[in-house]
Design a protein around this motif. Structure first.
Motif, short mmCIF file in Angstrom:
data_model
loop_
_atom_site.label_atom_id
_atom_site.label_comp_id
_atom_site.label_asym_id
_atom_site.label_seq_id
_atom_site.Cartn_x
_atom_site.Cartn_y
_atom_site.Cartn_z
N GLY A 181 76.57 -26.31 82.44
CA GLY A 181 75.45 -26.42 81.52
C GLY A 181 74.30 -25.48 81.83
O GLY A 181 73.15 -25.77 81.50
N ILE A 205 71.75 -22.67 81.09
CA ILE A 205 71.18 -22.45 79.76
C ILE A 205 71.48 -21.03 79.25
O ILE A 205 71.57 -20.79 78.06
N PHE A 233 75.20 -22.33 89.31
CA PHE A 233 75.77 -23.58 89.85
C PHE A 233 77.27 -23.48 90.13
O PHE A 233 78.00 -24.45 89.97
N ALA A 277 62.63 -28.85 95.15
CA ALA A 277 63.01 -28.47 93.79
C ALA A 277 64.53 -28.42 93.64
O ALA A 277 65.08 -28.79 92.60
N HIS A 300 65.65 -31.95 93.18
CA HIS A 300 65.36 -32.43 91.82
C HIS A 300 66.50 -32.04 90.87
O HIS A 300 66.98 -32.84 90.08
N GLY A 301 66.88 -30.77 90.94
CA GLY A 301 67.93 -30.27 90.05
C GLY A 301 69.27 -30.93 90.35
O GLY A 301 70.05 -31.23 89.44
N HIS A 351 69.31 -34.33 88.80
CA HIS A 351 69.55 -34.21 87.36
C HIS A 351 71.04 -34.07 87.05
O HIS A 351 71.59 -34.74 86.18
N ARG A 408 67.67 -35.23 79.31
CA ARG A 408 66.48 -34.55 78.81
C ARG A 408 65.25 -35.12 79.53
O ARG A 408 65.34 -36.15 80.20
N MET A 433 64.42 -38.95 82.28
CA MET A 433 64.45 -38.82 83.74
C MET A 433 63.73 -39.99 84.40
O MET A 433 62.70 -40.46 83.93
N LEU A 476 65.94 -28.01 77.14
CA LEU A 476 66.81 -28.33 78.27
C LEU A 476 66.50 -27.44 79.47
O LEU A 476 66.24 -26.25 79.32
N CYS A 477 66.52 -28.06 80.64
CA CYS A 477 66.47 -27.29 81.88
C CYS A 477 67.57 -27.84 82.77
O CYS A 477 67.72 -29.05 82.89
N ARG A 478 68.35 -26.96 83.38
CA ARG A 478 69.44 -27.43 84.24
C ARG A 478 69.08 -27.33 85.72
O ARG A 478 69.83 -27.81 86.55
N CYS A 479 67.94 -26.70 86.02
CA CYS A 479 67.65 -26.43 87.44
C CYS A 479 66.67 -27.41 88.07
O CYS A 479 66.78 -27.69 89.25
N THR A 480 65.70 -27.87 87.35
CA THR A 480 64.52 -28.48 87.97
C THR A 480 64.46 -30.00 87.85
O THR A 480 63.57 -30.61 88.42
N GLY A 481 65.36 -30.58 87.06
CA GLY A 481 65.23 -32.02 86.80
C GLY A 481 63.91 -32.35 86.12
O GLY A 481 63.51 -33.51 86.09
N TYR A 482 63.23 -31.34 85.63
CA TYR A 482 61.96 -31.46 84.88
C TYR A 482 60.78 -31.93 85.74
O TYR A 482 59.65 -31.97 85.26
#
Ligand code: FES
Ligand code: FES
Lengths: 772, 163
Positions: free
Chosen positions: A206, A208, A261, A664, A667-668, A671, A703, A707, B136-142
């Motif tokens: 996924g 972007i 990734f 950071a 965090h990712g 997610h 989204r 979270m 959408l962001c896939r890296c930061t978990g927002y």
């Protein structure tokens, strides 16, 4: 640990912002799709509508007649050499066989989305239209689409690549500290025997940025490819092999990746743009749309795991057997390596008398699986950590207690006899239990099970390595050059994917040389000017890359001392580095680096020379990072929705070089783990083999408004062998998340046995018997 | 031949006139005609927000905005944000708060954030999470992105009062 570090100005432990982040935020950073080219042609692919078919004939006349069409390539006019898109080195001699199964275009297509042909034209629109005008005569063959079909007794074959007339790719990986039979026997004879099955769906990275590549072929015969690669040297080696060009004539430029990734670790359509560029002698760009990006890229291996364990009634693990089947899709790629990497995780988390792993990658007529953050680890972690919770429940033990009784200790020898080094899994667990308020939260959740909205609290532990040591020659190389003003230029083979690897290596260089960060420039992978590297994978960039820049910086330091000792007429041992100067402590005299560089160029202390070094670093041990993840969820038993309310992730990855960037990363990773547990899956039609949800609307990544509250904590104890005490983090950031979520959902539903992810609302309703 | 049409609009403060083909999207024109490549193509299907620009102050996915509907409108892209000292506080907050990793989503995120802050200068964290839910962001978990937007809100406020 480096004992002899300069005293001031520590940039280790500071958190400067990621390099390039301002230009990225202002939109001036150029990704591959943003690079300007003169005379650019645009490519489009024709992808197979069949899960399996022979390509009998291709008639491209109509497409070629269209105005603006420049060329059409397919299996009848391109080189036919088979390659493996996931090799690491030119002579890939991994203990796992890496079968060469792919071609630029093949006379057989093996999944819906396989490449059939490509067009180059003056615009993308024309190229896409022309691709649809290519007429292909197929002989449709019976496909084997699902993993279950492929592993059934006497299963039909998905491809002709399998070993011994099966769908197994490259052979099984099977080993332990005893024979498989004895381990299984020992499992069966324990007081508590527990067996569980788990299915983890295929998911996508996924990223972007859609899959995009540019290739050009110049009049000197040099092929240049711009692509957001995670491993430019392996890409170069594949391209040079496929086109039979010397490696010196292939130049692969790593462009800024818009997310990777693992998904950009393996060669994808670079050979196609290269073939077009070589034919046209002009640059060609291919940019897949999102639908094509889902279907024709890479994905995480779908997995079926069976874990059987024998425990004592007091919760001590005696013996465990892990059986794993990974769906590698239609081509081998990194299937064998992924199984290999997964196998290792069997032995490095829990203590036992005997352990055995038996895994195989399996061919099916479905999209190609490949490297994805965790590389086999998320699958085994989710299966085993859910298994552990089931055992805890059977024994009436707290899940934390069960793990505390079995986790390996620092410097303990694991069952294969290997030292675990600074493995602080238990410390992570203790810290997390306390920070999260584990017991209170568990009890509070259990106290109220009346309404339709049920609270659940779960946890999981995870482990991950730092590099490929033990599997490959895990080495990297750094060139370090002093500029005339005393600033430093580093050419490193590492690949920054946006994680901050460059920034971190610059911090290490700055620290080792006693320089402010602005005095360090570091360029990452480019086959023309950076030294060789194995790629951004296996959580190795900081541990391996960092160790290498540290080694190079120490050599630069030695050279600076050498010159300074001559100029100051003192022994080298009395010198140290401070703020860009070499200092003689006793007399207080100092010389700025710039003057030392100048002196070396004039021949002081030897011949006229540049202060520069090239250093290789090879990893000599496997070290493991660990995490403990705690999750609170609320499950709505009316509609099956799982709301994640809170996640705490406690990590030990050695000493964080840049704590903010480390956080950071986590965090990712969280997610990605949340989506893995609850919402993401590449749904394949079991009959046609077509993807049912190839869009960001139907492939559901979390989204911002879904979270949970997230907390991250690092235990900072240094890893003895790591650069300034650091080790890997990128993958463990995600490994433990999905199992913690699953365990929390199970807890919410009264310790319900869960055997699959993702836990979509439908799956949850089915599990609790609300729908069939 | 496809139907063409003359469209007049303002792009980052400059008046523009362009003959466009009916099928062209605003994203196509920004990237291919004006070479404003800060606006990204992530999906082309209105699902990811990486192509966001402000149209008359509202954050809009340019990949799904037909060019022929742009008549008379004002477009602000990330390149325009860069040249505006107040708006620039938003991307700078992203950098300060470590909200940029691969960065591919970032220009779109910055635009979505700016669109929100122009409309609601004092958003709560919940407001921000809702306003960015199309990106959408896939890296930061927002996580750091939300922090950055709240940080930017504070600094834009200070900036306005300082004027
Ligand atoms: S590119 Fe426009 S929403 Fe994704
Ligand atoms: S920073 Fe990579 S997608 Fe957001």
């Amino acid at each position: 640990m480096d004992s002899d570090v300069p005293v001031i100005l520590t940039s280790i432990g500071d958190s400067p912002s990621n390099k390039e982040s301002l230009s990225k935020a202002l939109g001036s950073a150029q990704y591959v799709d943003d690079l300007p080219f003169h005379d650019l042609a645009y490519a489009a692919l024709l992808l197979s509508p069949h899960a399996r078919a022979r390509v009998v004939n291709i008639d491209a006349r109509e497409a070629l007649q269209m105005e603006g069409v420049l060329a059409v390539v397919h299996c009848f006019n391109t080189p036919a050499r088979r390659y493996n898109s996931a090799i690491r080195f030119y002579s890939d001699d991994s203990p796992c066989d890496m079968p060469k199964t792919e071609r630029i275009f093949d006379t057989e297509v093996r999944f819906v989305g396989d490449r059939v042909a490509a067009v180059a034209a003056l615009t993308e629109e024309i190229a896409r239209k022309a691709a649809q005008l290519i007429s292909v005569e197929y002989e449709v063959l019976a496909p084997v689409i699902t993993l279950e079909e492929a592993v059934a007794k006497n299963a039909p074959l998905a491809t002709d690549f399998g070993v011994d007339g099966t769908n197994i790719c490259g052979g099984a990986v099977a080993y332990g500290n005893d024979t498989e039979e004895s381990v299984l026997r020992q499992v069966r004879t324990q007081e508590i025997v527990h067996e569980s099955h788990f299915h983890a769906a295929r998911v996508h990275h996924g990223y972007i940025e859609p899959v995009t590549h540019v290739a050009a072929y110049d009049d000197e015969g040099v092929l240049t490819v711009w692509t957001p690669s995670q491993s430019v040297f392996s890409f170069r080696d594949v391209l040079s092999y496929v086109f039979d060009l010397p490696q010196s004539q292939v130049h692969v430029v790593k462009t800024i990746p818009g997310g990777a990734f693992g998904g950009k670790l393996e060669v994808m359509h670079e050979p196609v743009v290269a073939a077009l560029a070589m034919q046209l002698h002009r640059p060609v760009k291919l940019r897949l749309n999102r639908k094509e990006t889902f279907a024709a890229s890479r994905s995480r291996h779908e997995a079926l795991l069976t874990i059987s364990s024998g425990f004592r009634v007091n919760g001590i693990l005696v013996s465990q057997h892990v059986k794993s089947l990974l769906n590698t899709g239609a081509y081998a790629g990194s299937g064998p390596n992924t199984v290999g990497a997964q196998s290792g995780k069997t032995f490095v988390q829990y203590r036992a008398e005997s352990l055995f792993y038996h895994g195989c990658p399996i061919y099916t007529n479905s999209p190609i699986a490949g490297a994805m953050r965790g590389y086999g680890c998320p699958q085994i972690m989710v299966a085993r950590e859910v298994h552990m919770d089931q055992v805890a429940h059977r024994l009436g033990l707290d899940p934390v207690e069960l793990r505390m009784a079995n986790l390996l200790e620092p410097h303990e020898k694991n069952v294969l006899g290997k030292d675990m080094h600074v493995f602080l899994a238990k410390e992570c667990l203790v810290k997390g239990t306390e920070m999260f308020g584990w017991e209170q939260k568990r009890r509070a959740a259990e106290a109220d099970r009346s309404g339709s909205r049920r609270i659940g609290v779960g946890m999981a532990c995870a482990v991950h390595g730092s590099g490929w040591y033990g599997v490959y020659q895990d080495m990297t190389v750094v060139t370090m050059l002093m500029n005339n003003d005393g600033s430093v230029q580093v050419l490193a083979g590492i690949h920054d994917l946006g994680t901050g690897a460059r920034t971190i290596l610059m911090q290490i260089t700055a620290q080792a040389l006693g320089l402010p960060l602005q005095m360090v420039a570091l360029h990452d992978a480019d086959t023309r000017c950076s030294p060789v590297d194995l790629g951004a994978q296996a959580s190795r960039s900081t541990y391996i890359g960092g160790s290498c820049v540290l080694k190079a910086a120490k050599d630069i330091r030695r050279q600076l001392h050498e010159v300074a000792a001559v100029l100051l007429e003192v022994p080298q041992e009395e010198l140290s580095l401070l703020s860009g100067c070499v200092v003689h402590q006793d007399s207080g005299r100092s010389i700025p680096f710039g003057r030392l560089v100048d002196a070396a160029q004039k021949g002081v202390g030897g011949s006229q020379r540049q202060i520069a070094t090239v250093q290789s670093f090879a990893s000599e041990m496997a070290v493991y990072s660990s995490s403990a993840v705690f999750v609170q969820v609320c499950v709505d038993t009316d509609n099956g929705e799982v709301e994640v309310r809170q996640v705490l992730s406690v990590h030990h990855s050695g000493t964080p070089i840049n704590p903010a960037l480390c956080e950071a990363q986590v965090h990712g990773g969280i997610h990605m783990g949340l989506g893995y547990a609850l919402s993401e899956q590449m749904e394949t039609d079991p009959n046609s083999g077509a993807l049912k949800n190839p869009s960001f609307r139907s492939y559901r990544m979390f989204r911002s408004n879904r979270m949970p509250r997230i907390e991250v904590y690092f235990i900072k104890t240094p890893e003895e062998s790591g650069p300034y005490g650091a080790k890997g983090l990128g993958e463990i950031a995600t490994d433990g998340v999905a199992p913690a979520v699953v365990n929390a959902v199970s807890h919410a539903l009264g310790n319900l046995m869960i055997d699959r992810i993702p836990l979509t609302p439908k799956t949850v309703l089915r599990m609790i018997g609300k729908i069939t | 031949m496809e139907q063409t049409q003359l469209v007049r609009f303002v792009l980052n403060g400059t008046k523009r006139e362009l003959t466009v083909v009916r099928s062209w999207t605003l994203l196509h024109v920004l990237r291919e005609v004006y070479h404003l490549t800060g606006t990204k193509y992530g999906c082309g299907t209105n699902d990811c927000g990486s192509c966001k620009v402000l149209i008359d102050g509202k954050a809009t996915n340019s990949c799904s905005f037909p060019m022929h509907k742009l008549e008379g409108k004002h477009v602000l892209t990330i390149e325009g944000v860069r040249d505006n000292p107040k708006y620039r506080l938003v991307p700078e907050a992203f950098v300060r708060c470590h909200a940029v990793q691969c960065g591919f989503c970032t220009p779109g995120m910055v635009i979505a954030a700016l669109g929100l802050l122009l409309e609601n200068p004092h958003p709560t964290e919940h407001d921000v999470a809702e306003a960015l839910s199309g990106n959408l962001c896939r890296c930061t978990g927002y996580v750091n992105i939300l922090k950055a937007v709240l940080d930017a809100a504070g600094r834009m406020e200070e900036y306005t009062h300082g004027q």
